[in-house]
Design an enzyme around this catalytic site. Structure first.
Site, PDB file in Angstrom:
ATOM      1  N   ARG A 200       0.874  -1.189   0.000  1.00  0.00           N
ATOM      2  CA  ARG A 200       0.000   0.000   0.000  1.00  0.00           C
ATOM      3  C   ARG A 200       0.901   1.226   0.000  1.00  0.00           C
ATOM      4  NH1 ARG A 200      -5.118   1.527   3.807  1.00  0.00           N
ATOM      5  NH2 ARG A 200      -5.995   0.026   2.338  1.00  0.00           N
TER       6      ARG A 200
ATOM      7  N   HIS B  12      -7.729   0.607  -6.007  1.00  0.00           N
ATOM      8  CA  HIS B  12      -7.847  -0.221  -4.797  1.00  0.00           C
ATOM      9  C   HIS B  12      -8.478  -1.569  -5.181  1.00  0.00           C
ATOM     10  CE1 HIS B  12      -7.843  -1.320  -0.712  1.00  0.00           C
ATOM     11  NE2 HIS B  12      -8.735  -0.496  -0.208  1.00  0.00           N
TER      12      HIS B  12
ATOM     13  N   GLN C 158     -10.162  -4.163  -2.585  1.00  0.00           N
ATOM     14  CA  GLN C 158     -11.436  -3.714  -2.019  1.00  0.00           C
ATOM     15  C   GLN C 158     -12.610  -4.134  -2.915  1.00  0.00           C
ATOM     16  OE1 GLN C 158     -12.186  -1.865   0.944  1.00  0.00           O
ATOM     17  NE2 GLN C 158     -14.259  -2.422   0.332  1.00  0.00           N
TER      18      GLN C 158
ATOM     19  N   ASP D 190     -17.298   6.895  -0.270  1.00  0.00           N
ATOM     20  CA  ASP D 190     -15.964   6.809   0.337  1.00  0.00           C
ATOM     21  C   ASP D 190     -15.690   8.151   1.024  1.00  0.00           C
ATOM     22  OD1 ASP D 190     -13.328   6.128   0.957  1.00  0.00           O
ATOM     23  OD2 ASP D 190     -12.561   6.530  -1.054  1.00  0.00           O
TER      24      ASP D 190
ATOM     25  N   CYS E  40     -16.400   1.476   1.639  1.00  0.00           N
ATOM     26  CA  CYS E  40     -15.176   0.696   1.853  1.00  0.00           C
ATOM     27  C   CYS E  40     -14.660   0.841   3.284  1.00  0.00           C
ATOM     28  CB  CYS E  40     -14.113   1.111   0.852  1.00  0.00           C
ATOM     29  SG  CYS E  40     -13.758   2.881   0.858  1.00  0.00           S
TER      30      CYS E  40
ATOM     31  N   ARG F 267     -13.217  -8.598   3.116  1.00  0.00           N
ATOM     32  CA  ARG F 267     -11.836  -8.233   2.800  1.00  0.00           C
ATOM     33  C   ARG F 267     -10.918  -9.422   3.070  1.00  0.00           C
ATOM     34  NH1 ARG F 267     -10.083  -3.273   2.351  1.00  0.00           N
ATOM     35  NH2 ARG F 267      -8.577  -4.412   1.105  1.00  0.00           N
TER      36      ARG F 267
HETATM   37  N1  NVA Z   1     -10.005   6.878  -0.766  1.00  0.00           N
HETATM   38  C1  NVA Z   1      -9.560   6.392   0.522  1.00  0.00           C
HETATM   39  C2  NVA Z   1      -9.834   4.916   0.628  1.00  0.00           C
HETATM   40  C3  NVA Z   1      -9.520   4.318   1.974  1.00  0.00           C
HETATM   41  C4  NVA Z   1      -9.761   2.857   2.009  1.00  0.00           C
HETATM   42  C5  NVA Z   1      -8.078   6.711   0.698  1.00  0.00           C
HETATM   43  O1  NVA Z   1      -7.321   6.526  -0.262  1.00  0.00           O
HETATM   44  O2  NVA Z   1      -7.691   7.155   1.769  1.00  0.00           O
HETATM   45  N1   CP Z   2     -11.151  -0.186   3.091  1.00  0.00           N
HETATM   46  C1   CP Z   2      -9.845  -0.155   3.436  1.00  0.00           C
HETATM   47  O1   CP Z   2      -8.942  -0.317   2.616  1.00  0.00           O
HETATM   48  O2   CP Z   2      -9.643   0.063   4.772  1.00  0.00           O
HETATM   49  P1   CP Z   2      -8.216   0.279   5.485  1.00  0.00           P
HETATM   50  O3   CP Z   2      -7.680   1.602   5.004  1.00  0.00           O
HETATM   51  O4   CP Z   2      -8.537   0.249   6.940  1.00  0.00           O
HETATM   52  O5   CP Z   2      -7.315  -0.849   5.069  1.00  0.00           O
END
Ligand code: NVA
Ligand code: CP
Length: 312
Positions: free
Chosen positions: A100, A127, A130, A224, A265, A293
């Site tokens: 990530r 993502h 997800q 989101d 998500c 997940r």
């Molecule tokens: N759009 C959000 C998704 C978190 C799972 C982010 O990138 O922070």
């Molecule tokens: N939905 C998701 O990716 O959550 P986290 O940021 O907690 O991993």
């Protein structure tokens, strides 16, 4: 297919296989308890995570492997060692790498230089893991037939909106992103890619800017957070103002189909992108979605490490 770097790497057959296997893992989490015996999976994250980190670690454990979690500041990568060298080193010790981070290009460079499977666990652009959980949850609610159904994402044109459009295109669905126009709309290259996939699968891709028109007769309303990890704080007040018409409220939910569901998500901010009455209400499927997940990452690790995904 060696890696899952972008949602668009998946074929429809891959998604169907992954969702079938994830369903089986939901019923019997330990049905392949030795698949990764004596193997280890590195999980490297330069952004925070609750669900993706814990579901990845538990998925590896359920397959009999050892997860090795590495924070962003713990590798020599942060002190100038190259991505290519890091990829080669990790490939010598581990059997897969889950990452990530911010730049999609960094994940792709890792994939190109690693001999082991590399999985994108969220970038600024995408993502993919997800969306596997999301579509398993959708399939559990509505069955496999998407005909006559509308799948709507509302809010920021961010990584989630991108993944939503691409996976909807792969699934042959009528998929909608309702976002502001301008700098918080989905990227043009993603819209073009979704349309390219849709031309082969029969999907319909709509990007529009009217949340009420988008919500009308929808089967799913998805949203989101408005401020993603890495978004500049200096833009917060302007962004919140521009996004506020896209908040999923009881009013928008009342426009949807009778059997509609609400998805997110997570993490969520009640009172911002979604009302508490919606996310904690009877149409919300967020806990099942979050549960999946793990089942879907478990399925992904299982098939990817066995070389069983075909890709496109
Ligand atoms: N759009 C959000 C998704 C978190 C799972 C982010 O990138 O922070
Ligand atoms: N939905 C998701 O990716 O959550 P986290 O940021 O907690 O991993």
């Amino acid at each position: 297919m060696k890696d899952l770097l972008r949602t668009a790497d998946l074929s429809r057959a891959d998604v169907d296989l992954l969702l079938d296997t994830a369903s089986a893992f939901a019923e019997h989490p330990l049905r392949s308890a030795t698949a990764l015996a004596n193997k280890s999976v590195a999980i490297y994250m330069t952004k925070p995570s609750t669900r993706t980190r814990l579901s990845s670690e538990t998925a590896v454990a359920h397959l009999g492997g050892t997860p090795i979690f590495i924070r962003g500041d713990e590798l020599q990568l942060g002190r100038g060692e190259t991505i290519a060298d890091t990829a080669k080193i990790i490939s010598g010790y581990c059997d897969a790498l889950i990452i990530r981070t911010f730049a999609q290009a960094d994940v792709e460079e890792l994939g190109a230089n690693a001999s082991i499977p590399v999985i994108n666990a969220l970038t600024d652009d995408d993502h993919p893991t997800q969306l596997l959980a999301d579509w398993l949850t959708i399939r559990e609610n509505f069955g496999p037939d998407v005909k006559g159904r509308k799948f709507v994402y509302l809010g920021d044109g961010n990584n989630m909106s991108h993944a939503w459009l691409i996976m909807g295109a792969i699934m042959g669905a009528h998929v909608v992103a309702a976002t502001p126009s301008g700098k918080w709309a989905p990227s043009e290259h993603i819209i073009a890619k979704a349309k390219e996939i849709a031309a082969k699968t029969g999907a319909t891709i709509e990007v529009l800017h009217d949340p009420e028109a988008a919500s009308k007769d929808a089967s799913v309303l998805y949203t989101d957070v408005w401020m993603s990890m890495g978004d500049p704080e200096s833009e917060r007040s302007e962004k919140v103002k521009v996004l506020s018409p896209f908040a999923v409220t009881d009013n928008l939910m009342s426009l949807t189909a009778k059997d509609s569901i609400f998805m997110h998500c997570l993490p969520a901010h009640r009172g911002e992108e979604v009302s508490a009455s919606v996310i904690d209400g009877p149409k919300s499927v967020i806990w099942r979605e979050a549960y999946h997940r793990r089942t879907t990452i478990q399925a992904l690790l299982y098939h990817l490490t066995r070389g069983e995904l075909k890709g496109i």
